[in-house]
Design a protein around this motif. Structure first.
Motif, PDB file in Angstrom:
ATOM      1  N   ALA A  13       0.816  -1.209   0.000  1.00  0.00           N
ATOM      2  CA  ALA A  13       0.000   0.000   0.000  1.00  0.00           C
ATOM      3  C   ALA A  13       0.853   1.265   0.000  1.00  0.00           C
ATOM      4  CB  ALA A  13      -0.904   0.004   1.236  1.00  0.00           C
ATOM      5  N   LYS A  17       2.721   2.857  -6.556  1.00  0.00           N
ATOM      6  CA  LYS A  17       2.388   2.030  -7.729  1.00  0.00           C
ATOM      7  C   LYS A  17       1.545   2.805  -8.741  1.00  0.00           C
ATOM      8  CE  LYS A  17       0.061  -0.941  -5.329  1.00  0.00           C
ATOM      9  NZ  LYS A  17       0.161  -0.275  -4.019  1.00  0.00           N
ATOM     10  N   THR A  35      -6.120  -2.076 -10.374  1.00  0.00           N
ATOM     11  CA  THR A  35      -6.912  -3.264 -10.035  1.00  0.00           C
ATOM     12  C   THR A  35      -7.413  -3.232  -8.588  1.00  0.00           C
ATOM     13  OG1 THR A  35      -4.997  -4.626  -9.393  1.00  0.00           O
ATOM     14  CG2 THR A  35      -5.664  -4.664 -11.725  1.00  0.00           C
ATOM     15  N   GLY A  36      -6.784  -2.430  -7.740  1.00  0.00           N
ATOM     16  CA  GLY A  36      -7.270  -2.292  -6.372  1.00  0.00           C
ATOM     17  C   GLY A  36      -8.700  -1.775  -6.320  1.00  0.00           C
ATOM     18  N   TYR A  39     -11.339  -4.548  -6.066  1.00  0.00           N
ATOM     19  CA  TYR A  39     -11.529  -5.114  -4.728  1.00  0.00           C
ATOM     20  C   TYR A  39     -12.204  -4.099  -3.806  1.00  0.00           C
ATOM     21  CZ  TYR A  39      -8.663  -8.756  -6.621  1.00  0.00           C
ATOM     22  OH  TYR A  39      -8.202  -9.769  -7.424  1.00  0.00           O
ATOM     23  N   ARG A  40     -11.859  -2.842  -3.983  1.00  0.00           N
ATOM     24  CA  ARG A  40     -12.499  -1.795  -3.182  1.00  0.00           C
ATOM     25  C   ARG A  40     -13.996  -1.730  -3.473  1.00  0.00           C
ATOM     26  NH1 ARG A  40      -9.161   1.764  -0.756  1.00  0.00           N
ATOM     27  NH2 ARG A  40      -6.934   1.290  -1.036  1.00  0.00           N
ATOM     28  N   SER A  86      -9.378  -5.474   1.503  1.00  0.00           N
ATOM     29  CA  SER A  86      -8.404  -6.498   1.847  1.00  0.00           C
ATOM     30  C   SER A  86      -9.107  -7.777   2.304  1.00  0.00           C
ATOM     31  CB  SER A  86      -7.469  -5.969   2.936  1.00  0.00           C
ATOM     32  OG  SER A  86      -6.399  -6.846   3.145  1.00  0.00           O
ATOM     33  N   ALA A  89     -10.534  -9.519  -0.753  1.00  0.00           N
ATOM     34  CA  ALA A  89      -9.442  -9.937  -1.637  1.00  0.00           C
ATOM     35  C   ALA A  89      -8.847 -11.280  -1.223  1.00  0.00           C
ATOM     36  CB  ALA A  89      -8.344  -8.875  -1.664  1.00  0.00           C
ATOM     37  N   ARG A  95     -11.522 -13.510  -6.229  1.00  0.00           N
ATOM     38  CA  ARG A  95     -10.378 -13.363  -7.140  1.00  0.00           C
ATOM     39  C   ARG A  95     -10.652 -14.065  -8.470  1.00  0.00           C
ATOM     40  NH1 ARG A  95      -6.632 -10.798  -4.059  1.00  0.00           N
ATOM     41  NH2 ARG A  95      -5.472 -10.516  -5.988  1.00  0.00           N
ATOM     42  N   GLY A 115      -1.328  -3.482  -8.840  1.00  0.00           N
ATOM     43  CA  GLY A 115      -2.066  -4.257  -7.837  1.00  0.00           C
ATOM     44  C   GLY A 115      -1.127  -5.016  -6.931  1.00  0.00           C
ATOM     45  N   ARG A 116      -1.492  -6.267  -6.660  1.00  0.00           N
ATOM     46  CA  ARG A 116      -0.684  -7.115  -5.773  1.00  0.00           C
ATOM     47  C   ARG A 116      -0.192  -8.373  -6.478  1.00  0.00           C
ATOM     48  NH1 ARG A 116      -2.092  -3.175  -3.722  1.00  0.00           N
ATOM     49  NH2 ARG A 116      -2.383  -2.583  -1.539  1.00  0.00           N
ATOM     50  N   ASP A 117      -0.974  -8.839  -7.464  1.00  0.00           N
ATOM     51  CA  ASP A 117      -0.709 -10.157  -8.063  1.00  0.00           C
ATOM     52  C   ASP A 117      -0.666 -10.092  -9.586  1.00  0.00           C
ATOM     53  OD1 ASP A 117      -3.386  -9.534  -8.496  1.00  0.00           O
ATOM     54  OD2 ASP A 117      -4.052 -11.610  -8.334  1.00  0.00           O
ATOM     55  N   ARG A 143       0.297   8.300   2.779  1.00  0.00           N
ATOM     56  CA  ARG A 143      -1.155   8.080   2.859  1.00  0.00           C
ATOM     57  C   ARG A 143      -1.796   9.093   3.807  1.00  0.00           C
ATOM     58  NH1 ARG A 143      -3.390   3.698   0.374  1.00  0.00           N
ATOM     59  NH2 ARG A 143      -2.421   4.789  -1.328  1.00  0.00           N
ATOM     60  N   ARG A 166      -2.879  -4.222   6.943  1.00  0.00           N
ATOM     61  CA  ARG A 166      -3.376  -4.613   5.612  1.00  0.00           C
ATOM     62  C   ARG A 166      -2.277  -5.330   4.818  1.00  0.00           C
ATOM     63  NH1 ARG A 166      -4.692  -1.404   0.854  1.00  0.00           N
ATOM     64  NH2 ARG A 166      -4.141   0.500   1.972  1.00  0.00           N
ATOM     65  N   ASP A 170      -2.552  -9.027   3.388  1.00  0.00           N
ATOM     66  CA  ASP A 170      -2.381  -9.277   1.948  1.00  0.00           C
ATOM     67  C   ASP A 170      -1.223 -10.245   1.687  1.00  0.00           C
ATOM     68  OD1 ASP A 170      -4.473  -7.557   1.414  1.00  0.00           O
ATOM     69  OD2 ASP A 170      -3.204  -5.863   0.849  1.00  0.00           O
ATOM     70  N   ARG A 173      -2.286 -14.156   3.009  1.00  0.00           N
ATOM     71  CA  ARG A 173      -3.410 -14.944   2.475  1.00  0.00           C
ATOM     72  C   ARG A 173      -2.890 -16.070   1.581  1.00  0.00           C
ATOM     73  NH1 ARG A 173      -5.062  -9.836  -1.085  1.00  0.00           N
ATOM     74  NH2 ARG A 173      -3.686 -10.253  -2.850  1.00  0.00           N
TER      75      ARG A 173
HETATM   76  O1  CDP Z   1      -3.786   1.999  -3.030  1.00  0.00           O
HETATM   77  P1  CDP Z   1      -3.406   0.869  -2.102  1.00  0.00           P
HETATM   78  O2  CDP Z   1      -2.086   0.263  -2.493  1.00  0.00           O
HETATM   79  O3  CDP Z   1      -3.484   1.245  -0.658  1.00  0.00           O
HETATM   80  O4  CDP Z   1      -4.523  -0.274  -2.267  1.00  0.00           O
HETATM   81  P2  CDP Z   1      -5.180  -0.836  -3.584  1.00  0.00           P
HETATM   82  O5  CDP Z   1      -4.149  -1.152  -4.613  1.00  0.00           O
HETATM   83  O6  CDP Z   1      -6.319   0.027  -3.988  1.00  0.00           O
HETATM   84  O7  CDP Z   1      -5.750  -2.237  -3.072  1.00  0.00           O
HETATM   85  C1  CDP Z   1      -6.711  -2.345  -2.037  1.00  0.00           C
HETATM   86  C2  CDP Z   1      -6.711  -3.783  -1.561  1.00  0.00           C
HETATM   87  O8  CDP Z   1      -7.162  -4.619  -2.635  1.00  0.00           O
HETATM   88  C3  CDP Z   1      -5.351  -4.336  -1.181  1.00  0.00           C
HETATM   89  O9  CDP Z   1      -5.038  -4.131   0.201  1.00  0.00           O
HETATM   90  C4  CDP Z   1      -5.470  -5.819  -1.506  1.00  0.00           C
HETATM   91  O10 CDP Z   1      -6.046  -6.542  -0.437  1.00  0.00           O
HETATM   92  C5  CDP Z   1      -6.461  -5.844  -2.656  1.00  0.00           C
HETATM   93  N1  CDP Z   1      -5.832  -6.050  -3.968  1.00  0.00           N
HETATM   94  C6  CDP Z   1      -5.485  -7.335  -4.323  1.00  0.00           C
HETATM   95  O11 CDP Z   1      -5.630  -8.256  -3.523  1.00  0.00           O
HETATM   96  N2  CDP Z   1      -5.001  -7.615  -5.562  1.00  0.00           N
HETATM   97  C7  CDP Z   1      -4.820  -6.634  -6.449  1.00  0.00           C
HETATM   98  N3  CDP Z   1      -4.353  -6.931  -7.668  1.00  0.00           N
HETATM   99  C8  CDP Z   1      -5.134  -5.298  -6.095  1.00  0.00           C
HETATM  100  C9  CDP Z   1      -5.621  -5.040  -4.832  1.00  0.00           C
END
Ligand code: CDP
Ligand code: CDP
Length: 211
Positions: A13, A17, A35-36, A39-40, A86, A89, A95, A115-117, A143, A166, A170, A173
């Motif tokens: 977070a 990114k 992509t967040g 999930y939001r 989160s 997600a 997913r 995103g994350r993945d 933030r 968070r 993340d 999991r």
């Molecule tokens: O902006 P920030 O990095 O705080 O969060 P975000 O990218 O908007 O993502 C919010 C939440 O969505 C993350 O804490 C993850 O749990 C989930 N997420 C995910 O699991 N996989 C992604 N590709 C993007 C977000």
């Protein structure tokens, strides 16, 4: 014909990114996908329904029926939305419902996706993968500044605690955890502003593609 270019930008977070991914999208004339937001939007739907964000069936239903209006809502940021995102997600069915949609977005004309993945699951074949990091203290500071600018009264320590919790959730999991792909280049933005981070990313990309 070769596949359209996808650039994967992952990381914890507030690492920078989205800021970087937008710049790269403009540079390479590619679409950008945060992509967040997906999930939001799922988490927000459940909050509206009064449903438990950990409840798999309601969350999967929300993920399968997301609309552009869900993604355009003004209330997708902030501690409550962060936690709900989160939580949903971590649900495999959520997913799975979002995976093909993200792949189609990228395959259509190429994209920069953050995103994350993205580099591990959504586009493991992406030729360019960046894993963007910064210290938790610096990410919390960023933030917190954003929230202050939006008029949210919250302490820096609380923001840092929420962000660390968070990231831990993340990372821990079992499905698509936050982890750098083996072939990702890591970019530490702790001491870099947006311009410097972009310049450093462009150097990594040039090294990667040998241009
Ligand atoms: O902006 P920030 O990095 O705080 O969060 P975000 O990218 O908007 O993502 C919010 C939440 O969505 C993350 O804490 C993850 O749990 C989930 N997420 C995910 O699991 N996989 C992604 N590709 C993007 C977000
Ligand atoms: O997408 P992610 O949550 O990783 O972070 P972001 O939304 O790109 O950036 C979070 C905040 O940090 C924004 O207010 C950016 O302007 C700021 N930022 C920064 O101070 N230095 C950077 N190198 C990148 C972003």
């Amino acid at each position: 014909m070769s596949a359209p270019l996808v650039i994967a930008v992952d990381g914890p977070a507030a690492a920078g990114k989205g800021t970087l991914a937008r710049r790269l999208a403009a540079e390479f004339n590619l679409a950008y996908l945060d992509t967040g937001l997906l999930y939001r939007a799922v988490g927000r739907r459940l909050l509206d329904l009064g449903a438990d964000p950990h409840g798999a069936a309601a969350a999967a239903e929300a993920a399968a029926t997301l609309t552009p209006a869900d993604l355009a809502r003004a209330d997708l940021r902030g501690p409550e939305a962060d936690r709900a995102a989160s939580a949903v997600a971590a649900i495999p069915a959520v997913r799975a419902a979002l995976l093909e949609w993200q792949r189609e977005f990228g395959r259509r004309n190429g994209a920069v996706m953050d995103g994350r993945d993205i580099g591990t699951v959504v586009f493991p074949e992406a030729p360019i993968k960046l894993f963007v990091v910064a210290t938790p203290e610096e990410r919390a500071r960023r933030r917190w500044l954003e929230m202050r600018a939006r008029g949210v009264a919250i302490g820096l320590a609380e923001v840092e605690a929420e962000l660390r919790a968070r990231d831990a959730q993340d990372s821990a999991r079992s499905v698509a955890p936050l982890v750098a792909a083996a072939d990702a280049a890591t970019l530490d933005t702790t001491a870099l502003d947006a311009d410097a981070a972009f310049a450093a990313a462009m150097r990594l990309i040039r090294d990667r593609i040998g241009a």
